[in-house]
Structures are given as C-alpha cells and as structure tokens.
Design an enzyme around this catalytic site. Structure first.
Site, mmCIF file in Angstrom:
data_model
loop_
_atom_site.group_PDB
_atom_site.id
_atom_site.type_symbol
_atom_site.label_atom_id
_atom_site.label_comp_id
_atom_site.label_asym_id
_atom_site.label_seq_id
_atom_site.Cartn_x
_atom_site.Cartn_y
_atom_site.Cartn_z
ATOM 1 N N ASP A 209 0.993 -1.249 -0.032
ATOM 2 C CA ASP A 209 0.013 -0.073 0.158
ATOM 3 C C ASP A 209 0.785 1.260 0.163
ATOM 4 O OD1 ASP A 209 -3.237 0.701 1.184
ATOM 5 O OD2 ASP A 209 -1.492 2.142 1.607
ATOM 6 N N ILE A 210 0.571 2.033 -0.988
ATOM 7 C CA ILE A 210 1.277 3.337 -0.956
ATOM 8 C C ILE A 210 1.215 4.200 0.361
ATOM 9 C CG2 ILE A 210 1.975 5.393 -2.308
ATOM 10 C CD1 ILE A 210 0.932 3.956 -4.858
ATOM 11 N N GLU A 253 -4.990 2.148 -4.116
ATOM 12 C CA GLU A 253 -3.399 2.388 -4.223
ATOM 13 C C GLU A 253 -2.992 1.280 -3.489
ATOM 14 O OE1 GLU A 253 -4.756 2.705 -1.054
ATOM 15 O OE2 GLU A 253 -2.933 3.966 -0.298
HETATM 16 P P1 GH3 Z 1 -1.770 5.456 4.294
HETATM 17 O O1 GH3 Z 1 -0.393 5.553 4.001
HETATM 18 O O2 GH3 Z 1 -2.534 5.025 5.575
HETATM 19 O O3 GH3 Z 1 -2.035 4.345 3.334
HETATM 20 O O4 GH3 Z 1 -2.597 6.836 3.647
HETATM 21 P P2 GH3 Z 1 -3.136 6.876 2.404
HETATM 22 O O5 GH3 Z 1 -3.673 8.523 2.061
HETATM 23 O O6 GH3 Z 1 -2.488 6.345 1.376
HETATM 24 O O7 GH3 Z 1 -4.462 6.160 2.375
HETATM 25 P P3 GH3 Z 1 -6.137 6.521 2.263
HETATM 26 O O8 GH3 Z 1 -6.618 5.231 2.265
HETATM 27 O O9 GH3 Z 1 -6.626 7.178 3.186
HETATM 28 O O10 GH3 Z 1 -6.188 6.999 0.676
HETATM 29 C C1 GH3 Z 1 -6.085 6.273 -0.401
HETATM 30 C C2 GH3 Z 1 -6.122 7.329 -1.513
HETATM 31 O O11 GH3 Z 1 -5.449 6.755 -2.687
HETATM 32 C C3 GH3 Z 1 -7.458 8.035 -1.665
HETATM 33 C C4 GH3 Z 1 -7.691 8.121 -3.140
HETATM 34 O O12 GH3 Z 1 -7.789 9.497 -3.435
HETATM 35 C C5 GH3 Z 1 -6.454 7.587 -3.897
HETATM 36 N N1 GH3 Z 1 -6.540 6.645 -4.934
HETATM 37 C C6 GH3 Z 1 -7.270 5.720 -4.922
HETATM 38 N N2 GH3 Z 1 -7.357 5.170 -6.216
HETATM 39 C C7 GH3 Z 1 -6.849 6.250 -6.988
HETATM 40 C C8 GH3 Z 1 -6.397 6.123 -8.472
HETATM 41 O O13 GH3 Z 1 -7.131 5.282 -9.346
HETATM 42 N N3 GH3 Z 1 -5.929 7.419 -8.939
HETATM 43 C C9 GH3 Z 1 -5.755 8.302 -7.983
HETATM 44 N N4 GH3 Z 1 -4.755 9.389 -8.462
HETATM 45 N N5 GH3 Z 1 -5.577 7.989 -6.813
HETATM 46 C C10 GH3 Z 1 -6.291 7.112 -6.231
HETATM 47 MG MG MG Z 2 -1.979 4.135 1.545
HETATM 48 MG MG MG Z 3 -5.092 1.765 1.006
#
Ligand code: GH3
Ligand code: MG
Ligand code: MG
Ligand code: MG
Length: 335
Positions: A209-210, A253
C-alpha cells in the site's frame, strides 16, 4: 431464349442450314466460324489476357470432321480451359461409325446431332441443352452465394470470437496499470491455493500500500496520482523474477502479490526488492513521511495451505501485517 451460339463448321452449307433452322425459332445470335482455330481465336484461347474473362457464348455446335484441328481435339482444348469449360458443346457428325461420337463424348461433348440435319431434332437438342445450361448456371450461382454467405459467417464468427477474447481479457485487467484486477486475482488465488494444498508447498502473499497517497493526490493532483500509480505498479512488477509469480491491483493504491512455493524469507526478499525499486524512482512527495518521496508499506503472510485454513485467512493475515507496518510508521515490511 436468345442465347449466343457459336457454330464451328467448315461447311458453308451446314452453316446456312443451321441459320435457316434456328433463326425462326428466336435464336438470332449465331456466330459462324469455319475452323477450330477461328473458334479458339473468338473464344480468346490464343490470348493470355482473356483467360479469366467470362465468355459470352452459351452453346457451341461443333463439327467433328474439319481440316486442321478436328472437333474432338477442339472439345478437349475448350474443356481444359477454366473460363470455357462450362460452355456445353453439341457435336455435329456425318460419320456412320460411332467411334468419332465416342471420342467426342470422351472429350467433353454433352450431346450430338447427325448430318443431314433434321430441323426438329436440331431445335429440340439446342433448346434442351440451353435449358440444362441455364439450370446449371443458376445452381452454380446459388452455390457461389452460399459460399460467400458461409465466408461472411465465418469471418463474423472469427470477429466475434476475437471480440469475446478481448472482452474476457479486459474483464481481468485493471485499465490504469494493465495489471490483473482484483476479480482475476481472487480467481488465481483460489487456484494457487488448491495447487499448494496438493503439493504441500508454502504460499506467500504480499499486500502493498502506498503511504500517504491521499496527500499525494491533494498536493500534486489526481492526474499525477494516476501516473504515480502506474510507475509504482511497474516497480513492484519488476521485483518479481519468476514466471509463476502473480501480481494485481487490489484496490485504489493497494497492490497484492502471490508467490507460490515461497517461504517467509523469500517473500521478505521480494518485498525488499519492491521497496528499493520504488525508492530508486525517487518520486517526490513533500507531504509524506521524513523521506520526502513516495514509499510503500508491505504486509506479508505465509503458510503451507491446508484444509484447516483458507485463501481468505491468508489475505486477512497480510492485511493485519500491513496495518502493523502503517501503525509503526510506514515505509516498513511486516509479517
Ligand atoms: P496510508 O499511508 O494510511 O495508506 O494513507 P493513504 O492516504 O495512502 O490512504 P487512504 O486510504 O486514506 O487514501 C488512499 C487514496 O488513494 C485515496 C484516493 O484518492 C487515492 N486513490 C485511490 N485510487 C486512485 C486512483 O485510481 N488514482 C488516483 N490518482 N488516486 C487514487
Ligand atoms: Mg495508502
Ligand atoms: Mg489503502
Ligand atoms: Mg466438316
């Protein structure tokens, strides 16, 4: 019935008779030649370019006894020519012996008329052969149409099959990264699980996970976020060295890797390779942790699959390890 008829006879008298008998019956398109050579010329047999041309003659009346090339040889030659072999030939013979007739039929003649010509017989034979020719042409055309239809159907089938394959492929693929999607991953996980139970081999699962990716989107925009996801997916993929390793985009992500016949230490090695690949890309992320660049957290689960456990438990254990990695500060590998 005014089909074009070619009359090949060296006797002007016979030619005249045929004209007199046939014209009143409506056969006005008569072409007369005096020898086989002239017939060949008219039929385009001495012209290389006309081999594929449709011939405008529907029936040939061919004398057997002619100076030069005789009627039997002429029949043979015409029948051996692709664009002419559908033209029926009626031979005209004055011979008392049946030998010439036998040869003419052997050479492809369809009927015969004896000299002296009997007008009723001539008209009847010409009419019946032309009727037969018409039926044969119609049948050939129907067969050609059916063949074309079959070819069109075959092509449509092929296109449908290709479209289906494409659709099937698309239904298994994540459109952004080109990796397998979650649905396909679940399918592969169940297959691998069963295989590993059978072989009693360890199975490792990595949940990647990013870190702070929401911040990344907020800072750099969603489009940059998408680009980053693609680059990270490539970095993760290139850490896998074995053909049988499976990688998928599991959620937004979040990525997942499944390594068959791999124990915990092997899985940790792969996770480290993923981390260092991502580190090497040096993607700036100022609202991240201290590193100031994109990092990932990785949770690992490992077991030798058995009936007592399940693929779902393997995922859940990796999830818990990932949670621990986040909890302890991110940019970590936990198992
Ligand atoms: P953590 O270090 O705890 O993982 O924090 P985080 O911010 O990475 O985790 P969180 O689950 O709060 O947020 C994940 C984010 O990933 C939210 C969303 O905007 C982004 N995301 C998800 N899918 C996509 C995508 O297909 N494209 C883009 N640009 N962003 C995405
Ligand atoms: Mg994340
Ligand atoms: Mg996540
Ligand atoms: Mg003759």
């Amino acid at each position: 019935m005014n089909n074009p008829i070619l009359v090949v006879d060296d006797s002007k008298h016979v030619q005249r008779q045929i004209e007199i008998f046939l014209i009143p019956e409506g056969f006005s398109r008569l072409f007369f030649v005096n020898s086989a050579q002239e017939a060949f010329h008219l039929l385009g047999l001495d012209d290389e370019n006309s081999k594929n041309r449709k011939c405008e003659i529907d029936l040939i009346l061919m004398d057997i006894n002619m100076p030069g090339t005789n009627g039997v040889e002429a029949c043979l030659k015409i029948n051996a020519t692709r664009h002419l072999k559908n033209i029926p030939i009626i031979v005209i013979t004055a011979e008392d012996t049946d030998e010439g007739l036998k040869q003419a039929f052997g050479a492809g003649a369809i009927d015969y008329i004896k000299k002296p010509l009997n007008p009723v017989e001539l008209i009847a034979r010409v009419s019946s052969v032309l009727k037969l020719k018409k039926e044969m042409d119609e049948r050939e055309n129907r067969e050609k149409e059916l063949l074309t239809l079959a070819q069109v159907l075959e092509k449509t089938n092929q296109e449908l099959q290709q479209a289906n394959e494409k659709l099937h492929q698309l239904s298994r693929t994540d459109s952004l990264t080109g990796l397998a999607n979650r649905r396909f991953f679940d399918e592969m996980l169940h297959n691998e699980w069963k295989q590993s139970v059978r072989l009693a081999k360890p199975l490792s699962l990595l949940m990647i996970d990013i870190d702070f990716f929401k911040n990344y989107n907020d800072t750099y925009g969603h489009q940059k976020g998408d680009e980053c996801l693609k680059r990270v997916s490539m970095a993760i993929l290139s850490a896998l060295k074995r053909e049988c390793d499976i990688i998928a985009r599991y959620g937004g992500e979040e990525f997942v890797a499944l390594l068959s016949d791999t124990d915990e230490s092997g899985a940790v090695m792969v996770a480290k390779a993923m981390q260092s690949n991502i580190e090497a890309m040096n993607i700036p992320h100022k609202d991240s942790n201290a590193s100031g660049r994109i990092t990932v957290s990785i949770g690992i689960s490992n077991e030798v699959p058995s009936a007592a456990s399940s693929p779902e438990k393997l995922i859940s254990k990796a999830d818990k390890a990932l949670y621990l990695a986040k909890y302890e500060g991110r940019n970590l590998i936990k198992w």
